[in-house]
Design a protein around this motif. Structure first.
Motif, PDB file in Angstrom:
ATOM      1  N   SER A   1       0.845  -1.181   0.000  1.00  0.00           N
ATOM      2  CA  SER A   1       0.000   0.000   0.000  1.00  0.00           C
ATOM      3  C   SER A   1       0.882   1.234   0.000  1.00  0.00           C
ATOM      4  O   SER A   1       2.031   1.182   0.448  1.00  0.00           O
ATOM      5  N   CYS A   2       0.330   2.343  -0.521  1.00  0.00           N
ATOM      6  CA  CYS A   2       1.134   3.558  -0.562  1.00  0.00           C
ATOM      7  C   CYS A   2       0.222   4.776  -0.467  1.00  0.00           C
ATOM      8  O   CYS A   2      -1.000   4.678  -0.601  1.00  0.00           O
ATOM      9  N   VAL A   3       0.858   5.921  -0.239  1.00  0.00           N
ATOM     10  CA  VAL A   3       0.111   7.166  -0.068  1.00  0.00           C
ATOM     11  C   VAL A   3       0.935   8.334  -0.566  1.00  0.00           C
ATOM     12  O   VAL A   3       2.171   8.316  -0.480  1.00  0.00           O
ATOM     13  N   ASN A   4       0.239   9.317  -1.099  1.00  0.00           N
ATOM     14  CA  ASN A   4       0.853  10.582  -1.443  1.00  0.00           C
ATOM     15  C   ASN A   4       0.462  11.563  -0.352  1.00  0.00           C
ATOM     16  O   ASN A   4      -0.700  11.995  -0.304  1.00  0.00           O
ATOM     17  N   PRO A   5       1.360  11.919   0.541  1.00  0.00           N
ATOM     18  CA  PRO A   5       0.987  12.769   1.679  1.00  0.00           C
ATOM     19  C   PRO A   5       0.507  14.161   1.278  1.00  0.00           C
ATOM     20  O   PRO A   5      -0.200  14.811   2.054  1.00  0.00           O
ATOM     21  N   SER A   6       0.851  14.621   0.098  1.00  0.00           N
ATOM     22  CA  SER A   6       0.472  15.978  -0.273  1.00  0.00           C
ATOM     23  C   SER A   6      -1.006  16.094  -0.607  1.00  0.00           C
ATOM     24  O   SER A   6      -1.616  17.144  -0.374  1.00  0.00           O
TER      25      SER A   6
ATOM     26  N   VAL B   1      -3.906   0.553  -2.612  1.00  0.00           N
ATOM     27  CA  VAL B   1      -3.735  -0.684  -1.850  1.00  0.00           C
ATOM     28  C   VAL B   1      -3.863  -1.860  -2.807  1.00  0.00           C
ATOM     29  O   VAL B   1      -4.714  -1.862  -3.694  1.00  0.00           O
ATOM     30  N   GLU B   2      -3.004  -2.826  -2.649  1.00  0.00           N
ATOM     31  CA  GLU B   2      -3.026  -4.006  -3.489  1.00  0.00           C
ATOM     32  C   GLU B   2      -4.284  -4.839  -3.189  1.00  0.00           C
ATOM     33  O   GLU B   2      -4.808  -4.844  -2.072  1.00  0.00           O
ATOM     34  N   ASP B   3      -4.736  -5.546  -4.227  1.00  0.00           N
ATOM     35  CA  ASP B   3      -5.956  -6.345  -4.093  1.00  0.00           C
ATOM     36  C   ASP B   3      -5.854  -7.360  -2.955  1.00  0.00           C
ATOM     37  O   ASP B   3      -6.851  -7.658  -2.294  1.00  0.00           O
ATOM     38  N   SER B   4      -4.656  -7.886  -2.733  1.00  0.00           N
ATOM     39  CA  SER B   4      -4.484  -8.940  -1.734  1.00  0.00           C
ATOM     40  C   SER B   4      -4.819  -8.489  -0.316  1.00  0.00           C
ATOM     41  O   SER B   4      -5.109  -9.317   0.552  1.00  0.00           O
ATOM     42  N   VAL B   5      -4.784  -7.198  -0.071  1.00  0.00           N
ATOM     43  CA  VAL B   5      -5.047  -6.690   1.281  1.00  0.00           C
ATOM     44  C   VAL B   5      -6.163  -5.659   1.305  1.00  0.00           C
ATOM     45  O   VAL B   5      -6.490  -5.132   2.380  1.00  0.00           O
ATOM     46  N   GLU B   6      -6.769  -5.398   0.159  1.00  0.00           N
ATOM     47  CA  GLU B   6      -7.825  -4.394   0.127  1.00  0.00           C
ATOM     48  C   GLU B   6      -8.977  -4.795   1.022  1.00  0.00           C
ATOM     49  O   GLU B   6      -9.376  -5.954   1.063  1.00  0.00           O
ATOM     50  N   GLY B   7      -9.486  -3.829   1.757  1.00  0.00           N
ATOM     51  CA  GLY B   7     -10.565  -4.101   2.692  1.00  0.00           C
ATOM     52  C   GLY B   7     -10.077  -4.531   4.063  1.00  0.00           C
ATOM     53  O   GLY B   7     -10.872  -4.553   5.021  1.00  0.00           O
ATOM     54  N   ARG B   8      -8.793  -4.860   4.164  1.00  0.00           N
ATOM     55  CA  ARG B   8      -8.242  -5.270   5.464  1.00  0.00           C
ATOM     56  C   ARG B   8      -7.154  -4.313   5.948  1.00  0.00           C
ATOM     57  O   ARG B   8      -7.006  -4.092   7.149  1.00  0.00           O
TER      58      ARG B   8
END
Length: 126
Positions: free
Chosen positions: A49-54, A60-67
């Motif tokens: 998973s990743c984020v752009n703080p700005s 989020v990758e499908d394998s962990v989406e929702g969790r």
């Protein structure tokens, strides 16, 4: 100097939750993409998973989406990974990572991450 310090791993039973934290320093937080990677035993490291703080955009990758949910506290230069409903397959060393984000590009370009912190081990028992 870019520094990333991850912590919060541990042993948890399947179905449980953990929150990982990563304290960043040495760079302007909002100029970088921040991501979480993991490496399970015998497997290659993979982006989770990743984020752009700005602008707060996340991926989020499908394998962990929702969790799994990624978030930041820009005032503290910290990125979090909240993990729920953990499965034994989530057992891995988790790393936070960063790369300088160019305008118009998403944070999910996993091969662009050039800065990695030390990992924190997450073990999920069945």
């Amino acid at each position: 100097e870019v520094q990333l310090q991850a912590y919060g791993g541990g042993l948890v039973q399947a179905g449980g939750s953990l929150r990982l934290s990563c304290a960043a320093s040495g760079f302007r937080f909002e100029d970088y993409a921040l991501g979480w990677f993991r490496q399970a035993p015998g497997k290659e490291r993979e982006g989770v998973s990743c984020v752009n703080p700005s602008d707060g955009r996340t991926y989020v990758e499908d394998s962990v989406e929702g969790r799994f949910t990624i978030s930041t506290d820009n005032a503290k230069n910290t990125v979090y990974l909240q993990m729920h409903n953990l499965e034994p397959e989530d057992t891995a060393v988790y790393y936070c990572a960063a790369f300088r984000l160019e305008e118009g590009y998403g944070c999910y370009r996993w091969s662009w991450y050039g800065y990695f912190g030390q990992g924190t081990l997450v073990t999920v028992s069945s």
